[in-house]
Design a protein around this motif. Structure first.
Motif, mmCIF file in Angstrom:
data_model
loop_
_atom_site.group_PDB
_atom_site.id
_atom_site.type_symbol
_atom_site.label_atom_id
_atom_site.label_comp_id
_atom_site.label_asym_id
_atom_site.label_seq_id
_atom_site.Cartn_x
_atom_site.Cartn_y
_atom_site.Cartn_z
ATOM 1 N N ASP B 102 -18.995 -33.081 -26.768
ATOM 2 C CA ASP B 102 -19.954 -31.901 -26.235
ATOM 3 C C ASP B 102 -19.188 -30.930 -25.414
ATOM 4 O O ASP B 102 -19.443 -30.013 -25.437
ATOM 5 C CB ASP B 102 -21.057 -32.590 -25.377
ATOM 6 C CG ASP B 102 -21.844 -33.620 -26.110
ATOM 7 O OD1 ASP B 102 -22.007 -33.403 -27.596
ATOM 8 O OD2 ASP B 102 -22.068 -34.764 -25.578
ATOM 9 N N ALA B 103 -18.166 -31.818 -24.475
ATOM 10 C CA ALA B 103 -17.584 -30.698 -23.603
ATOM 11 C C ALA B 103 -16.876 -29.320 -24.373
ATOM 12 O O ALA B 103 -16.905 -28.515 -23.756
ATOM 13 C CB ALA B 103 -16.810 -31.570 -22.762
ATOM 14 N N ARG B 104 -16.196 -29.809 -25.380
ATOM 15 C CA ARG B 104 -15.530 -28.808 -26.089
ATOM 16 C C ARG B 104 -16.489 -27.699 -26.580
ATOM 17 O O ARG B 104 -16.043 -26.487 -26.331
ATOM 18 C CB ARG B 104 -14.795 -29.373 -27.358
ATOM 19 C CG ARG B 104 -13.645 -28.756 -27.681
ATOM 20 C CD ARG B 104 -12.772 -29.816 -28.673
ATOM 21 N NE ARG B 104 -13.561 -30.850 -29.070
ATOM 22 C CZ ARG B 104 -14.314 -30.748 -30.490
ATOM 23 N NH1 ARG B 104 -13.927 -29.745 -31.091
ATOM 24 N NH2 ARG B 104 -14.866 -31.889 -30.799
ATOM 25 N N HIS B 105 -17.579 -27.899 -26.943
ATOM 26 C CA HIS B 105 -18.561 -27.031 -27.521
ATOM 27 C C HIS B 105 -18.971 -26.134 -26.326
ATOM 28 O O HIS B 105 -19.412 -24.886 -26.521
ATOM 29 C CB HIS B 105 -19.521 -27.695 -28.383
ATOM 30 C CG HIS B 105 -18.962 -28.304 -29.728
ATOM 31 N ND1 HIS B 105 -18.287 -27.443 -30.762
ATOM 32 C CD2 HIS B 105 -19.098 -29.557 -30.107
ATOM 33 C CE1 HIS B 105 -17.892 -28.423 -31.762
ATOM 34 N NE2 HIS B 105 -18.358 -29.574 -31.406
ATOM 35 N N LEU B 106 -19.402 -26.952 -25.300
ATOM 36 C CA LEU B 106 -20.119 -26.288 -24.286
ATOM 37 C C LEU B 106 -18.994 -25.131 -23.435
ATOM 38 O O LEU B 106 -19.320 -24.121 -23.249
ATOM 39 C CB LEU B 106 -20.468 -27.338 -23.255
ATOM 40 C CG LEU B 106 -21.261 -26.750 -21.951
ATOM 41 C CD1 LEU B 106 -22.737 -26.188 -22.432
ATOM 42 C CD2 LEU B 106 -21.608 -27.920 -21.055
ATOM 43 N N ALA B 137 -18.650 -29.662 -15.425
ATOM 44 C CA ALA B 137 -17.187 -29.454 -16.119
ATOM 45 C C ALA B 137 -16.946 -27.955 -16.361
ATOM 46 O O ALA B 137 -15.944 -27.528 -16.384
ATOM 47 C CB ALA B 137 -16.914 -30.437 -17.375
ATOM 48 N N VAL B 138 -18.199 -26.905 -16.459
ATOM 49 C CA VAL B 138 -17.984 -25.879 -16.923
ATOM 50 C C VAL B 138 -18.341 -24.676 -15.983
ATOM 51 O O VAL B 138 -18.297 -23.470 -15.986
ATOM 52 C CB VAL B 138 -18.491 -25.586 -18.295
ATOM 53 C CG1 VAL B 138 -17.933 -26.339 -19.297
ATOM 54 C CG2 VAL B 138 -19.821 -25.537 -18.241
ATOM 55 N N ALA B 139 -19.064 -25.372 -14.860
ATOM 56 C CA ALA B 139 -19.512 -24.474 -13.827
ATOM 57 C C ALA B 139 -18.494 -23.839 -12.808
ATOM 58 O O ALA B 139 -17.498 -24.516 -12.555
ATOM 59 C CB ALA B 139 -20.608 -24.996 -13.042
ATOM 60 N N ASP B 140 -18.763 -22.690 -12.203
ATOM 61 C CA ASP B 140 -17.854 -22.285 -11.007
ATOM 62 C C ASP B 140 -18.498 -22.777 -10.040
ATOM 63 O O ASP B 140 -17.795 -23.114 -8.852
ATOM 64 C CB ASP B 140 -18.164 -20.489 -10.992
ATOM 65 C CG ASP B 140 -17.557 -19.910 -12.210
ATOM 66 O OD1 ASP B 140 -18.412 -18.959 -12.674
ATOM 67 O OD2 ASP B 140 -16.686 -20.336 -12.754
ATOM 68 N N GLY B 141 -19.849 -22.927 -9.727
ATOM 69 C CA GLY B 141 -20.329 -23.553 -8.522
ATOM 70 C C GLY B 141 -21.561 -24.390 -8.616
ATOM 71 O O GLY B 141 -22.199 -24.198 -9.754
#
Ligand SMILES: Nc1ncnc2c1ncn2[C@@H]1O[C@H](COP(=O)(O)OP(=O)(O)OP(=O)(O)O)[C@@H](O)[C@H]1O
Ligand SMILES: Nc1ncnc2c1ncn2[C@@H]1O[C@H](COP(=O)(O)OP(=O)(O)OP(=O)(O)O)[C@@H](O)[C@H]1O
Ligand SMILES: [Mg+2]
Ligand SMILES: [Mg+2]
Lengths: 254, 254
Positions: B102-106, B137-141
């Motif tokens: 999932d992490a790659r697609h997100l 894992a993909v957020a700024d904050g």
């Protein structure tokens, strides 16, 4: 004699831990030998019964991984007749693990616990991961705490689907013991509307007893005491005692 | 310009969905182009924005499995300037799945979304499974809603550990944007005591703005409207507008 009960609802903050701790306490006060099993990595039931963070291993994690005899995971609590199997945050890795590892050990543990305790209560986390599914797989009945608001009511469909899935799968005898209305603030139209809708839809499956909102409940965990001890006269404590009485007159809990 | 924000806390019922929906609405009202991503299998953010149950596929599940171009998962909502990627209960199987899928697609989806939207808000479920870890894992904050009671306060340690773990792992730039006190009932000693403890411990990391308890918030989802539209004059709506203003003056949100 006695019963294995899962307190479950994937919606968060609806009163699962408060109900598990309060019911187990009331059953102990009624002379039953109760065991509360904290299946939530948050360990809120363990905190609510005053078990120190440093005294929680071996607990549910070790039990599910088959690394400890069940009896070694039991702690006595400040409540006479109520014991606890504590949880730590390490449990979170199990929630995402493989079910076949855990279900076998949990079934064996429940058999062992029923020799020494009449009633087992599982406090489930707010999800339908392996921890909740494991508890449902070994339980006789499910109690669904429901906060009287719209989003929690909408979540009931998913709870019922999960119970049906469990009945079709690992546990054909799993019963819905009832839906419990919690944090009821009868001054608001919202609570009255939700209550009417839920009672119309679930009819006799909604307990007559409902639990009023009472700040003493939210204070009790900071003292490490169940609200029934922290403030026996609070309306919520009285309501949980009435709920225990309602359950103990049920054939299923004899 | 703009920011990717995860609204997360493993404790259930602390106001994650209410905060995600209200902030995204307030940002849209301030002229930003906001996108709310519903990462919770309960689909409460989708319900709160009036997206019908039958209109939620393709949504987050298909996005995470890489089966749909990101643009095809976006729905407009009744709020001008606010779009949504909806969730269904099928998402629950992802929460227990394998993260590398999932992490790659997100990550790819977030890159695509940022071309059309200035701000992304993730509404996370009450657990630290792959859905929340993927958003972190993909957020700024991260914004941590916190109900002013003892058990939610105790859970803050686990939230902070998870943020540190994410920083040491997949996302070294993840910032704690702040802790938001929610459902504050200033009449109770408990809320005042918890607020004092949290502000002492987290200091400037606690937002000045706090959200009062207001029944209009709990009513709004039944109308499929954010509380800012359902009742703009409610104290909670006013507080969420003030919170958006507090954030938008932060360098990080420019
Ligand atoms: N009847 C009540 N009156 C007032 N506060 C209550 C009541 N029941 C529970 N609470 C408080 O509401 C919060 C949520 O309750 P609780 O933690 O028992 O819910 P939960 O469903 O176990 O949550 P989670 O989904 O995180 O496991 C707690 O702070 C608790 O003290
Ligand atoms: N400020 C407020 N005043 C009154 N009620 C509120 C407030 N904020 C949230 N609520 C209500 O409290 C309940 C829990 O809030 P919400 O669903 O936003 O929490 P959550 O953290 O997203 O829950 P979950 O852990 O299940 O995802 C909902 O019924 C919501 O309508
Ligand atoms: Mg709980
Ligand atoms: Mg939510």
């Amino acid at each position: 004699h006695g019963r294995v009960v899962a307190i479950a609802n994937q919606k968060g903050g609806v009163g699962k831990t408060t109900t598990a701790v309060s019911l187990a306490t009331a059953f102990a006060a009624a002379g039953r030998k109760a065991l509360l099993i904290d299946m939530d990595p948050q360990g809120n039931a363990s905190t609510s019964l005053g078990v120190a963070l440093g005294d929680r291993r071996p607990g549910v994690t070790e039990l599910l991984e088959g690394r400890t005899p069940p009896a070694a995971t039991i702690r006595t609590t400040l409540v006479e007749g109520l014991d606890l199997v504590p949880a730590t945050s390490a449990l979170a890795r199990i929630d995402e693990g493989r079910p076949q590892v855990d279900a076998r050990h949990l079934g064996a543990a429940v058999t062992a616990f029923r020799i020494t305790h009449t009633d087992l209560f599982f406090d489930c986390p707010p999800s339908f991961g392996w921890l909740t599914l494991g508890a449902l797989a070994v339980a006789d009945g499910v109690i669904i705490p429901l906060q009287c608001e719209f989003l929690p009511m909408e979540g009931l469909t998913q709870v019922m689907e999960t119970i049906e899935m469990t009945r079709a799968g690992p546990n054909r005898n799993l019963a819905l013991d009832g839906v419990l209305l919690t944090m009821v603030d009868s001054r608001t139209n919202l609570a009255r509307d939700v209550e009417r809708d839920v009672r119309e839809h679930f009819r006799s499956k909604v307990f007559k007893t409902e639990i009023p909102r009472s700040v003493r409940v939210a204070e009790a965990p900071s003292a490490g005491e169940p609200v029934l001890l922290y403030d026996r006269n609070s309306p919520a404590s009285q309501a949980y005692v009435a709920l225990a009485r309602e359950l103990l007159t049920h054939e299923a809990y004899r």
